[in-house]
Design an enzyme around this catalytic site. Structure first.
Site, PDB file in Angstrom:
ATOM      1  N   LYS A   3       2.239  11.792   7.676  1.00  0.00           N
ATOM      2  CA  LYS A   3       1.590  11.023   8.748  1.00  0.00           C
ATOM      3  C   LYS A   3       2.153  11.389  10.124  1.00  0.00           C
ATOM      4  O   LYS A   3       3.225  12.010  10.227  1.00  0.00           O
ATOM      5  CB  LYS A   3       1.767   9.534   8.465  1.00  0.00           C
ATOM      6  CG  LYS A   3       1.053   9.073   7.182  1.00  0.00           C
ATOM      7  CD  LYS A   3       1.143   7.563   7.028  1.00  0.00           C
ATOM      8  CE  LYS A   3       0.417   7.101   5.784  1.00  0.00           C
ATOM      9  NZ  LYS A   3       0.436   5.626   5.650  1.00  0.00           N
ATOM     10  N   TYR A  43      -9.735   5.743   5.433  1.00  0.00           N
ATOM     11  CA  TYR A  43      -9.174   4.425   5.127  1.00  0.00           C
ATOM     12  C   TYR A  43     -10.255   3.338   5.022  1.00  0.00           C
ATOM     13  O   TYR A  43      -9.939   2.151   5.153  1.00  0.00           O
ATOM     14  CB  TYR A  43      -8.131   4.040   6.175  1.00  0.00           C
ATOM     15  CG  TYR A  43      -6.772   4.683   5.926  1.00  0.00           C
ATOM     16  CD1 TYR A  43      -6.021   4.366   4.796  1.00  0.00           C
ATOM     17  CD2 TYR A  43      -6.232   5.603   6.820  1.00  0.00           C
ATOM     18  CE1 TYR A  43      -4.784   4.946   4.558  1.00  0.00           C
ATOM     19  CE2 TYR A  43      -4.989   6.194   6.588  1.00  0.00           C
ATOM     20  CZ  TYR A  43      -4.268   5.843   5.451  1.00  0.00           C
ATOM     21  OH  TYR A  43      -3.037   6.417   5.219  1.00  0.00           O
ATOM     22  N   PHE A  51      -5.127  -4.998   9.769  1.00  0.00           N
ATOM     23  CA  PHE A  51      -4.447  -3.892  10.441  1.00  0.00           C
ATOM     24  C   PHE A  51      -5.278  -2.606  10.482  1.00  0.00           C
ATOM     25  O   PHE A  51      -4.784  -1.574  10.921  1.00  0.00           O
ATOM     26  CB  PHE A  51      -3.092  -3.621   9.773  1.00  0.00           C
ATOM     27  CG  PHE A  51      -3.168  -3.328   8.291  1.00  0.00           C
ATOM     28  CD1 PHE A  51      -3.501  -2.067   7.834  1.00  0.00           C
ATOM     29  CD2 PHE A  51      -2.907  -4.325   7.360  1.00  0.00           C
ATOM     30  CE1 PHE A  51      -3.569  -1.796   6.472  1.00  0.00           C
ATOM     31  CE2 PHE A  51      -2.976  -4.065   5.989  1.00  0.00           C
ATOM     32  CZ  PHE A  51      -3.312  -2.791   5.549  1.00  0.00           C
ATOM     33  N   ARG A  79       4.234   8.717  -6.131  1.00  0.00           N
ATOM     34  CA  ARG A  79       4.505   7.352  -5.652  1.00  0.00           C
ATOM     35  C   ARG A  79       6.000   7.040  -5.800  1.00  0.00           C
ATOM     36  O   ARG A  79       6.586   6.370  -4.960  1.00  0.00           O
ATOM     37  CB  ARG A  79       3.676   6.313  -6.417  1.00  0.00           C
ATOM     38  CG  ARG A  79       2.163   6.498  -6.353  1.00  0.00           C
ATOM     39  CD  ARG A  79       1.516   6.167  -5.047  1.00  0.00           C
ATOM     40  NE  ARG A  79       1.628   4.796  -4.652  1.00  0.00           N
ATOM     41  CZ  ARG A  79       0.953   4.291  -3.606  1.00  0.00           C
ATOM     42  NH1 ARG A  79       0.141   5.059  -2.875  1.00  0.00           N
ATOM     43  NH2 ARG A  79       1.093   3.046  -3.265  1.00  0.00           N
ATOM     44  N   THR A  85       5.581   0.980   0.074  1.00  0.00           N
ATOM     45  CA  THR A  85       4.821   1.061   1.332  1.00  0.00           C
ATOM     46  C   THR A  85       5.696   0.689   2.528  1.00  0.00           C
ATOM     47  O   THR A  85       5.655   1.360   3.561  1.00  0.00           O
ATOM     48  CB  THR A  85       3.608   0.095   1.263  1.00  0.00           C
ATOM     49  OG1 THR A  85       2.847   0.391   0.090  1.00  0.00           O
ATOM     50  CG2 THR A  85       2.737   0.228   2.498  1.00  0.00           C
ATOM     51  N   ARG A  96      10.059   7.665   2.074  1.00  0.00           N
ATOM     52  CA  ARG A  96       9.867   6.598   3.064  1.00  0.00           C
ATOM     53  C   ARG A  96      11.210   5.965   3.452  1.00  0.00           C
ATOM     54  O   ARG A  96      11.413   5.609   4.613  1.00  0.00           O
ATOM     55  CB  ARG A  96       8.882   5.561   2.524  1.00  0.00           C
ATOM     56  CG  ARG A  96       7.431   6.060   2.626  1.00  0.00           C
ATOM     57  CD  ARG A  96       6.487   5.175   1.872  1.00  0.00           C
ATOM     58  NE  ARG A  96       5.085   5.426   2.195  1.00  0.00           N
ATOM     59  CZ  ARG A  96       4.071   4.982   1.462  1.00  0.00           C
ATOM     60  NH1 ARG A  96       4.306   4.272   0.368  1.00  0.00           N
ATOM     61  NH2 ARG A  96       2.818   5.244   1.811  1.00  0.00           N
ATOM     62  N   ASN A 106       4.751   4.898   8.065  1.00  0.00           N
ATOM     63  CA  ASN A 106       5.590   5.039   6.870  1.00  0.00           C
ATOM     64  C   ASN A 106       5.621   6.469   6.316  1.00  0.00           C
ATOM     65  O   ASN A 106       5.760   6.678   5.111  1.00  0.00           O
ATOM     66  CB  ASN A 106       5.207   3.998   5.808  1.00  0.00           C
ATOM     67  CG  ASN A 106       3.774   4.121   5.348  1.00  0.00           C
ATOM     68  OD1 ASN A 106       3.052   5.006   5.806  1.00  0.00           O
ATOM     69  ND2 ASN A 106       3.357   3.264   4.446  1.00  0.00           N
ATOM     70  N   HIS A 109       1.410   9.492   2.967  1.00  0.00           N
ATOM     71  CA  HIS A 109       0.394   8.835   2.145  1.00  0.00           C
ATOM     72  C   HIS A 109       0.385   9.505   0.788  1.00  0.00           C
ATOM     73  O   HIS A 109       0.517  10.723   0.700  1.00  0.00           O
ATOM     74  CB  HIS A 109      -1.000   8.986   2.785  1.00  0.00           C
ATOM     75  CG  HIS A 109      -2.110   8.613   1.839  1.00  0.00           C
ATOM     76  ND1 HIS A 109      -2.474   7.313   1.607  1.00  0.00           N
ATOM     77  CD2 HIS A 109      -2.892   9.376   1.018  1.00  0.00           C
ATOM     78  CE1 HIS A 109      -3.446   7.290   0.705  1.00  0.00           C
ATOM     79  NE2 HIS A 109      -3.720   8.524   0.334  1.00  0.00           N
ATOM     80  N   GLU A 120      -9.818  11.996  -2.513  1.00  0.00           N
ATOM     81  CA  GLU A 120      -9.093  12.342  -1.289  1.00  0.00           C
ATOM     82  C   GLU A 120      -8.889  13.852  -1.161  1.00  0.00           C
ATOM     83  O   GLU A 120      -8.953  14.404  -0.057  1.00  0.00           O
ATOM     84  CB  GLU A 120      -7.760  11.573  -1.247  1.00  0.00           C
ATOM     85  CG  GLU A 120      -8.015  10.072  -1.091  1.00  0.00           C
ATOM     86  CD  GLU A 120      -6.775   9.197  -1.176  1.00  0.00           C
ATOM     87  OE1 GLU A 120      -5.672   9.700  -1.454  1.00  0.00           O
ATOM     88  OE2 GLU A 120      -6.924   7.981  -0.956  1.00  0.00           O
TER      89      GLU A 120
HETATM   90  P1  GDP Z   1       0.185   2.759   0.350  1.00  0.00           P
HETATM   91  O1  GDP Z   1      -0.749   3.046  -0.791  1.00  0.00           O
HETATM   92  O2  GDP Z   1       1.619   2.629  -0.071  1.00  0.00           O
HETATM   93  O3  GDP Z   1       0.021   3.737   1.495  1.00  0.00           O
HETATM   94  O4  GDP Z   1      -0.191   1.323   0.939  1.00  0.00           O
HETATM   95  P2  GDP Z   1      -1.605   0.572   1.175  1.00  0.00           P
HETATM   96  O5  GDP Z   1      -2.711   1.284   0.471  1.00  0.00           O
HETATM   97  O6  GDP Z   1      -1.377  -0.879   0.865  1.00  0.00           O
HETATM   98  O7  GDP Z   1      -1.823   0.679   2.757  1.00  0.00           O
HETATM   99  C1  GDP Z   1      -2.310   1.847   3.349  1.00  0.00           C
HETATM  100  C2  GDP Z   1      -1.562   2.085   4.637  1.00  0.00           C
HETATM  101  O8  GDP Z   1      -1.851   1.048   5.561  1.00  0.00           O
HETATM  102  C3  GDP Z   1      -0.030   2.062   4.506  1.00  0.00           C
HETATM  103  O9  GDP Z   1       0.508   3.280   4.035  1.00  0.00           O
HETATM  104  C4  GDP Z   1       0.390   1.749   5.929  1.00  0.00           C
HETATM  105  O10 GDP Z   1       0.353   2.922   6.762  1.00  0.00           O
HETATM  106  C5  GDP Z   1      -0.700   0.774   6.376  1.00  0.00           C
HETATM  107  N1  GDP Z   1      -0.307  -0.616   6.158  1.00  0.00           N
HETATM  108  C6  GDP Z   1      -0.137  -1.262   4.952  1.00  0.00           C
HETATM  109  N2  GDP Z   1       0.212  -2.550   5.137  1.00  0.00           N
HETATM  110  C7  GDP Z   1       0.263  -2.725   6.493  1.00  0.00           C
HETATM  111  C8  GDP Z   1       0.550  -3.857   7.319  1.00  0.00           C
HETATM  112  O11 GDP Z   1       0.845  -4.959   6.848  1.00  0.00           O
HETATM  113  N3  GDP Z   1       0.482  -3.646   8.678  1.00  0.00           N
HETATM  114  C9  GDP Z   1       0.159  -2.448   9.222  1.00  0.00           C
HETATM  115  N4  GDP Z   1       0.120  -2.321  10.573  1.00  0.00           N
HETATM  116  N5  GDP Z   1      -0.129  -1.365   8.477  1.00  0.00           N
HETATM  117  C10 GDP Z   1      -0.075  -1.494   7.127  1.00  0.00           C
END
Ligand code: GDP
Length: 131
Positions: A3, A43, A51, A79, A85, A96, A106, A109, A120
């Site tokens: 990222k 996304y 968010f 993962r 996350t 991370r 973070n 992805h 993807e």
């Molecule tokens: P991942 O699969 O571990 O990437 O997590 P998710 O699918 O839940 O979320 C996708 C992405 O959204 C994350 O990698 C973060 O970049 C972002 N994200 C997730 N939770 C939050 C949050 O609570 N706040 C914000 N600003 N971004 C978030």
């Protein structure tokens, strides 16, 4: 994906080293900057989350590295390599934990299922761009 935060903080090389040391084979890779349209589409599954707008802004704030990786049970293994996350909750030694600053910025992805890995991969790469 690596990222924008990890790219701008100079972590591309270290993250690729961790990925290769973790036994992943790189099948395809590109260095690009996403448009709002492309990041929004990538996304789209998060479109209803509060968010989403910030996430699209962040993901378009600078270049990213997109890649397809191959390994047995690659989704689960990746993962594990990247950690939770929220970097504050990511296990020591994970990507991370080492390179991310916040739950949004973070560092990486990773696809969360084999089906999404296929979707993807196809989102970023045509067949002729793969080894
Ligand atoms: P991942 O699969 O571990 O990437 O997590 P998710 O699918 O839940 O979320 C996708 C992405 O959204 C994350 O990698 C973060 O970049 C972002 N994200 C997730 N939770 C939050 C949050 O609570 N706040 C914000 N600003 N971004 C978030």
């Amino acid at each position: 994906m690596i990222k924008p935060d990890a790219v701008s903080n100079g972590h591309i090389g270290a993250i690729l080293n961790d990925i290769i040391a973790g036994g992943f084979k790189i099948i395809a890779m590109k260095y690009i900057r996403l448009s709002k349209e492309t990041a929004g589409a990538f996304y789209a599954v998060h479109a209803a989350r509060p968010f989403y707008g910030e996430l699209v802004d962040f993901m378009t704030s600078g270049p990213i590295v997109a890649a397809i990786l191959e390994k047995d049970s690659a989704v689960e293994a990746f993962r594990k390599l990247i950690g939770a996350t929220d970097p504050a909750k990511a296990e020591a030694g994970t990507i991370r934990n080492k390179y991310a600053k916040s739950i949004e910025a973070n560092a990486v992805h990773g696809s969360d299922s084999d089906d999404n890995a296929e979707i993807e991969g196809n989102f970023f790469f045509s067949q002729v761009e793969r080894f």
